[in-house]
Enzyme design. Sequence first.
Site, PDB file in Angstrom:
ATOM      1  N   CYS A 216      34.439  39.685  36.772  1.00  0.00           N
ATOM      2  CA  CYS A 216      34.995  39.526  38.112  1.00  0.00           C
ATOM      3  C   CYS A 216      35.552  38.104  38.182  1.00  0.00           C
ATOM      4  O   CYS A 216      34.803  37.118  38.151  1.00  0.00           O
ATOM      5  CB  CYS A 216      33.919  39.734  39.171  1.00  0.00           C
ATOM      6  SG  CYS A 216      34.528  39.472  40.859  1.00  0.00           S
ATOM      7  N   GLY A 217      36.880  38.014  38.226  1.00  0.00           N
ATOM      8  CA  GLY A 217      37.535  36.707  38.163  1.00  0.00           C
ATOM      9  C   GLY A 217      37.201  35.817  39.337  1.00  0.00           C
ATOM     10  O   GLY A 217      36.898  34.625  39.166  1.00  0.00           O
ATOM     11  N   SER A 218      37.246  36.381  40.550  1.00  0.00           N
ATOM     12  CA  SER A 218      36.969  35.539  41.719  1.00  0.00           C
ATOM     13  C   SER A 218      35.508  35.091  41.718  1.00  0.00           C
ATOM     14  O   SER A 218      35.199  33.983  42.172  1.00  0.00           O
ATOM     15  CB  SER A 218      37.350  36.253  43.012  1.00  0.00           C
ATOM     16  OG  SER A 218      36.740  37.510  43.095  1.00  0.00           O
TER      17      SER A 218
ATOM     18  N   ASN B  12      37.676  36.208  48.988  1.00  0.00           N
ATOM     19  CA  ASN B  12      36.716  37.257  49.298  1.00  0.00           C
ATOM     20  C   ASN B  12      35.306  36.626  49.258  1.00  0.00           C
ATOM     21  O   ASN B  12      35.132  35.542  48.699  1.00  0.00           O
ATOM     22  CB  ASN B  12      36.857  38.459  48.336  1.00  0.00           C
ATOM     23  CG  ASN B  12      36.921  38.059  46.890  1.00  0.00           C
ATOM     24  OD1 ASN B  12      36.659  36.920  46.540  1.00  0.00           O
ATOM     25  ND2 ASN B  12      37.261  38.983  46.023  1.00  0.00           N
TER      26      ASN B  12
ATOM     27  N   CYS C  62      41.787  39.360  43.807  1.00  0.00           N
ATOM     28  CA  CYS C  62      41.245  39.886  42.548  1.00  0.00           C
ATOM     29  C   CYS C  62      41.891  39.093  41.426  1.00  0.00           C
ATOM     30  O   CYS C  62      43.077  39.267  41.131  1.00  0.00           O
ATOM     31  CB  CYS C  62      41.543  41.371  42.393  1.00  0.00           C
ATOM     32  SG  CYS C  62      41.017  42.007  40.795  1.00  0.00           S
ATOM     33  N   GLY C  63      41.123  38.196  40.846  1.00  0.00           N
ATOM     34  CA  GLY C  63      41.653  37.297  39.823  1.00  0.00           C
ATOM     35  C   GLY C  63      42.118  38.037  38.586  1.00  0.00           C
ATOM     36  O   GLY C  63      43.244  37.818  38.102  1.00  0.00           O
ATOM     37  N   ASN C  64      41.281  38.936  38.056  1.00  0.00           N
ATOM     38  CA  ASN C  64      41.652  39.643  36.825  1.00  0.00           C
ATOM     39  C   ASN C  64      42.866  40.540  37.063  1.00  0.00           C
ATOM     40  O   ASN C  64      43.764  40.625  36.224  1.00  0.00           O
ATOM     41  CB  ASN C  64      40.477  40.481  36.322  1.00  0.00           C
ATOM     42  CG  ASN C  64      39.330  39.620  35.829  1.00  0.00           C
ATOM     43  OD1 ASN C  64      39.549  38.558  35.252  1.00  0.00           O
ATOM     44  ND2 ASN C  64      38.107  40.068  36.059  1.00  0.00           N
TER      45      ASN C  64
ATOM     46  N   ASN D 142      39.196  48.613  46.109  1.00  0.00           N
ATOM     47  CA  ASN D 142      37.998  48.786  45.287  1.00  0.00           C
ATOM     48  C   ASN D 142      37.761  50.273  45.025  1.00  0.00           C
ATOM     49  O   ASN D 142      38.350  51.143  45.684  1.00  0.00           O
ATOM     50  CB  ASN D 142      36.775  48.217  46.015  1.00  0.00           C
ATOM     51  CG  ASN D 142      36.787  46.700  46.085  1.00  0.00           C
ATOM     52  OD1 ASN D 142      36.961  46.033  45.078  1.00  0.00           O
ATOM     53  ND2 ASN D 142      36.595  46.167  47.286  1.00  0.00           N
TER      54      ASN D 142
ATOM     55  N   GLU E 103      29.851  43.757  42.167  1.00  0.00           N
ATOM     56  CA  GLU E 103      31.008  43.600  43.043  1.00  0.00           C
ATOM     57  C   GLU E 103      30.914  44.448  44.299  1.00  0.00           C
ATOM     58  O   GLU E 103      30.596  45.641  44.221  1.00  0.00           O
ATOM     59  CB  GLU E 103      32.287  44.006  42.294  1.00  0.00           C
ATOM     60  CG  GLU E 103      32.785  42.956  41.353  1.00  0.00           C
ATOM     61  CD  GLU E 103      34.201  43.255  40.892  1.00  0.00           C
ATOM     62  OE1 GLU E 103      34.968  43.891  41.644  1.00  0.00           O
ATOM     63  OE2 GLU E 103      34.522  42.864  39.759  1.00  0.00           O
ATOM     64  N   ARG E 104      31.260  43.822  45.403  1.00  0.00           N
ATOM     65  CA  ARG E 104      31.431  44.546  46.662  1.00  0.00           C
ATOM     66  C   ARG E 104      32.382  45.715  46.432  1.00  0.00           C
ATOM     67  O   ARG E 104      33.474  45.535  45.890  1.00  0.00           O
ATOM     68  CB  ARG E 104      32.032  43.570  47.686  1.00  0.00           C
ATOM     69  CG  ARG E 104      32.439  44.206  48.978  1.00  0.00           C
ATOM     70  CD  ARG E 104      32.936  43.185  49.962  1.00  0.00           C
ATOM     71  NE  ARG E 104      34.289  42.698  49.646  1.00  0.00           N
ATOM     72  CZ  ARG E 104      35.088  42.088  50.511  1.00  0.00           C
ATOM     73  NH1 ARG E 104      34.664  41.852  51.734  1.00  0.00           N
ATOM     74  NH2 ARG E 104      36.285  41.664  50.163  1.00  0.00           N
TER      75      ARG E 104
HETATM   76  N1  LIG Z   1      37.319  41.960  40.156  1.00  0.00           N
HETATM   77  C1  LIG Z   1      37.970  41.083  41.070  1.00  0.00           C
HETATM   78  C2  LIG Z   1      37.341  40.852  42.371  1.00  0.00           C
HETATM   79  C3  LIG Z   1      37.296  42.038  43.243  1.00  0.00           C
HETATM   80  C4  LIG Z   1      36.619  41.713  44.523  1.00  0.00           C
HETATM   81  C5  LIG Z   1      36.159  42.890  45.262  1.00  0.00           C
HETATM   82  N2  LIG Z   1      35.052  43.559  44.646  1.00  0.00           N
HETATM   83  C6  LIG Z   1      35.896  42.533  46.701  1.00  0.00           C
HETATM   84  O1  LIG Z   1      35.754  41.372  47.075  1.00  0.00           O
HETATM   85  O2  LIG Z   1      35.828  43.486  47.494  1.00  0.00           O
HETATM   86  C7  LIG Z   1      38.355  39.762  40.417  1.00  0.00           C
HETATM   87  O3  LIG Z   1      38.629  39.755  39.229  1.00  0.00           O
HETATM   88  O4  LIG Z   1      38.458  38.754  41.100  1.00  0.00           O
END
Ligand SMILES: N[C@H](CCC[C@H](N)C(=O)O)C(=O)O
EC number: 5.1.1.7
Length: 291
Positions: free
Chosen positions: A225-227, A165, A78-80, A69, A216-217
Amino acid sequence: MSTLGNHPFVKMNGLGNRIVVVDMRQKPLAISADEARAAAGPDGAPFDQMMALYPAKTPGTDAFVRIYNTDGSEAGACGNGTRCIASLVAKETGKSKMTFETAAGLLDSWPNADGRFTVDMGVPKFAWNEVPLADEFQDTRAIALQIGPIDKPILHSPSVMSMGNPHAIFWVDDVNAYDLSRIGPMLENHPIFPERANISLAQVVSKEHLIVRTWERGAGLTLACGSAACAAAVSAARTRRTGRTVTVTLPGGDLVIEWREKDNHVLMTGPVAYEYEGRFDPKLFAASDAA
Ligand SMILES: N[C@H](CCC[C@H](N)C(=O)O)C(=O)O
């Protein structure tokens, strides 16, 4: 010498989620949190997540991936970013299906005929100690957590889960009616989340459509944020707000999420965009070199 000084990178994005890819497969050196933070700075390649590719550990996988991060912390999924690295590896190898390994497990990804990529994000986890939460909650579909005045909370009763996550999803009538840049950091760092959490606001438009904004964390407000889109879709289906296939509209655009009936895997489909390539200026890492 720093690991990233003069190292090449590829700048990409998934729905505006800023992704930087560094290929450490030839020279697998570890990247420190300080270096990742410096790389994310204005004179580096500003990213929400940096995907670092390492040699595969498990036979049959294409690479081991470490995900950083903006603040230098690491994420399990990280999905994206996974769509972005899948498109690079597909171009390099001509493969029609890739498998990546992260701290959270194996992620399959493949291209669709229309150019979008799908990522199999695996199985969601709902038990309180898997999210993880600091206190035992039997039912994570809505936990007792609120902010604001006790009798008139601003946000309350999120659905919580792990999608590789930690995620908390607050159900709201209008995702734009909240100052997420102020509320997000308070909730991200709330003591109920011992590993912090990604904080999302989700609005149900129909049984097939959600609107989601995420703090996002470790990265703050992002365009996508994909996830979190997966976590919102699964939580919506789990609480009977929607069916198991939904379009999720994020500030950066749309993802299609399917929580597959036969094996409970979550499939995320969306676009990939290539921006530019460069090399990190060694001067960025002078401080971490001296340390
Ligand atoms: N952008 C990301 C997720 C990042 C997650 C991150 N922020 C964490 O859990 O520390 C996505 O597309 O899934």
